[in-house]
Design a protein around this motif. Sequence first.
Motif, mmCIF file in Angstrom:
data_model
loop_
_atom_site.group_PDB
_atom_site.id
_atom_site.type_symbol
_atom_site.label_atom_id
_atom_site.label_comp_id
_atom_site.label_asym_id
_atom_site.label_seq_id
_atom_site.Cartn_x
_atom_site.Cartn_y
_atom_site.Cartn_z
ATOM 1 N N GLN A 68 0.826 -1.228 0.047
ATOM 2 C CA GLN A 68 -0.012 -0.007 -0.051
ATOM 3 C C GLN A 68 0.772 1.265 0.094
ATOM 4 O OE1 GLN A 68 -2.794 0.382 3.480
ATOM 5 N NE2 GLN A 68 -3.306 2.052 2.897
ATOM 6 N N ILE A 69 2.003 1.240 0.708
ATOM 7 C CA ILE A 69 2.943 2.408 0.855
ATOM 8 C C ILE A 69 3.471 2.648 -0.350
ATOM 9 C CG2 ILE A 69 4.922 3.101 1.923
ATOM 10 C CD1 ILE A 69 4.153 1.532 4.370
ATOM 11 N N LYS A 70 3.864 1.488 -1.272
ATOM 12 C CA LYS A 70 4.385 1.546 -2.641
ATOM 13 C C LYS A 70 3.691 2.260 -3.607
ATOM 14 C CE LYS A 70 8.264 -2.023 -2.591
ATOM 15 N NZ LYS A 70 8.433 -3.228 -3.143
ATOM 16 N N ARG A 71 2.300 1.816 -3.559
ATOM 17 C CA ARG A 71 1.219 1.955 -4.400
ATOM 18 C C ARG A 71 1.042 3.534 -4.224
ATOM 19 N NH1 ARG A 71 -2.936 -0.653 -2.495
ATOM 20 N NH2 ARG A 71 -1.906 -2.809 -3.258
ATOM 21 N N GLU A 72 0.767 3.956 -3.156
ATOM 22 C CA GLU A 72 0.568 5.673 -2.951
ATOM 23 C C GLU A 72 1.924 6.230 -3.241
ATOM 24 O OE1 GLU A 72 -0.154 5.605 1.292
ATOM 25 O OE2 GLU A 72 -1.794 4.887 1.230
ATOM 26 N N ARG A 73 3.100 5.849 -3.225
ATOM 27 C CA ARG A 73 4.327 6.455 -3.510
ATOM 28 C C ARG A 73 4.372 6.495 -5.211
ATOM 29 N NH1 ARG A 73 8.899 3.316 -1.837
ATOM 30 N NH2 ARG A 73 8.912 2.346 -3.667
ATOM 31 N N ASN A 74 3.894 5.511 -5.748
ATOM 32 C CA ASN A 74 4.029 5.560 -7.255
ATOM 33 C C ASN A 74 3.092 6.241 -7.995
ATOM 34 O OD1 ASN A 74 6.052 3.703 -7.173
ATOM 35 N ND2 ASN A 74 4.964 1.796 -7.555
ATOM 36 N N GLU A 75 1.900 6.586 -7.109
ATOM 37 C CA GLU A 75 0.684 7.451 -7.778
ATOM 38 C C GLU A 75 1.433 8.706 -7.875
ATOM 39 O OE1 GLU A 75 -2.419 7.010 -8.998
ATOM 40 O OE2 GLU A 75 -1.934 4.833 -8.761
ATOM 41 N N THR A 76 2.098 9.338 -6.974
ATOM 42 C CA THR A 76 2.603 10.450 -6.928
ATOM 43 C C THR A 76 3.888 10.802 -8.037
ATOM 44 O OG1 THR A 76 4.463 10.163 -5.500
ATOM 45 C CG2 THR A 76 2.155 11.032 -4.569
ATOM 46 N N LYS A 77 4.530 9.784 -8.434
ATOM 47 C CA LYS A 77 5.616 9.725 -9.472
ATOM 48 C C LYS A 77 5.220 9.465 -10.921
ATOM 49 C CE LYS A 77 9.440 8.470 -6.377
ATOM 50 N NZ LYS A 77 10.483 7.632 -6.106
ATOM 51 N N ARG A 78 3.814 9.103 -10.976
ATOM 52 C CA ARG A 78 3.564 8.525 -12.375
ATOM 53 C C ARG A 78 3.715 9.573 -13.399
ATOM 54 N NH1 ARG A 78 -1.853 5.533 -11.891
ATOM 55 N NH2 ARG A 78 -0.066 3.748 -11.454
ATOM 56 N N GLU A 79 3.943 9.212 -14.675
ATOM 57 C CA GLU A 79 4.264 10.146 -15.798
ATOM 58 C C GLU A 79 2.527 10.457 -16.523
ATOM 59 O OE1 GLU A 79 5.620 12.400 -18.293
ATOM 60 O OE2 GLU A 79 7.320 10.880 -17.647
ATOM 61 N N THR A 80 2.496 11.482 -16.267
ATOM 62 C CA THR A 80 1.067 11.948 -16.703
ATOM 63 C C THR A 80 1.052 12.361 -18.388
ATOM 64 O OG1 THR A 80 1.875 14.330 -16.202
ATOM 65 C CG2 THR A 80 0.644 13.089 -14.465
ATOM 66 N N ARG A 81 2.202 12.720 -18.917
ATOM 67 C CA ARG A 81 2.195 12.723 -20.439
ATOM 68 C C ARG A 81 1.969 11.449 -21.122
ATOM 69 N NH1 ARG A 81 7.930 15.761 -20.741
ATOM 70 N NH2 ARG A 81 8.334 13.902 -20.022
ATOM 71 N N PRO A 82 1.129 11.858 -22.302
ATOM 72 C CA PRO A 82 0.741 10.468 -23.160
ATOM 73 C C PRO A 82 2.062 10.120 -23.739
ATOM 74 C CG PRO A 82 0.106 12.606 -24.336
ATOM 75 C CD PRO A 82 0.623 13.101 -22.835
ATOM 76 N N SER A 83 2.097 8.809 -24.201
ATOM 77 C CA SER A 83 3.543 8.220 -24.384
ATOM 78 C C SER A 83 3.055 6.852 -25.122
ATOM 79 C CB SER A 83 4.345 7.726 -23.592
ATOM 80 O OG SER A 83 4.120 6.776 -22.564
ATOM 81 N N ALA A 84 4.056 6.217 -26.051
ATOM 82 C CA ALA A 84 3.918 4.912 -26.456
ATOM 83 C C ALA A 84 5.361 4.456 -26.711
ATOM 84 C CB ALA A 84 3.309 5.179 -27.915
#
Length: 130
Positions: free
Chosen positions: A8-24
């Motif tokens: 749960q701690i890792k999930r919350e940490r990764n939510e803040t670091k997630r890339e928001t720009r579209p990519s492929a």
Amino acid sequence: MSKGHRSQIKRERNETKRETRPSAKLSYARVSTTKACFVLDAIRGKSVTEAESILLYSPRKASAIILKLLRSAIANAENNMGLDRDKLYIAECYANKGPTLKRIHPRAQGRAYRIEKRMSHITIILDEAE
């Protein structure tokens, strides 16, 4: 110290670091990293329509692969994030080294030369211009 289970701690940490720009991303493309970078350097920082026209008329083999990847990134931006196609530009694009297929080519007097068929992982990240 944070409360909660480690996952749960890792999930919350990764939510803040997630890339928001579209990519492929295209993995295991059968083109060498060097040859892909020539094409990627030509389109880096350009608008999406301009990059598409450059790739469409480029004679290199990598340009057809990268054109298909660019169209995928555009579709991701339009469908998943609701962005306007006319405002998109290529923020980042790079090619990382993938695994190499090693083949043997017979030569004179019983010798064998190695042929290396290189692969690359190509990534395109778009962004919306203001």
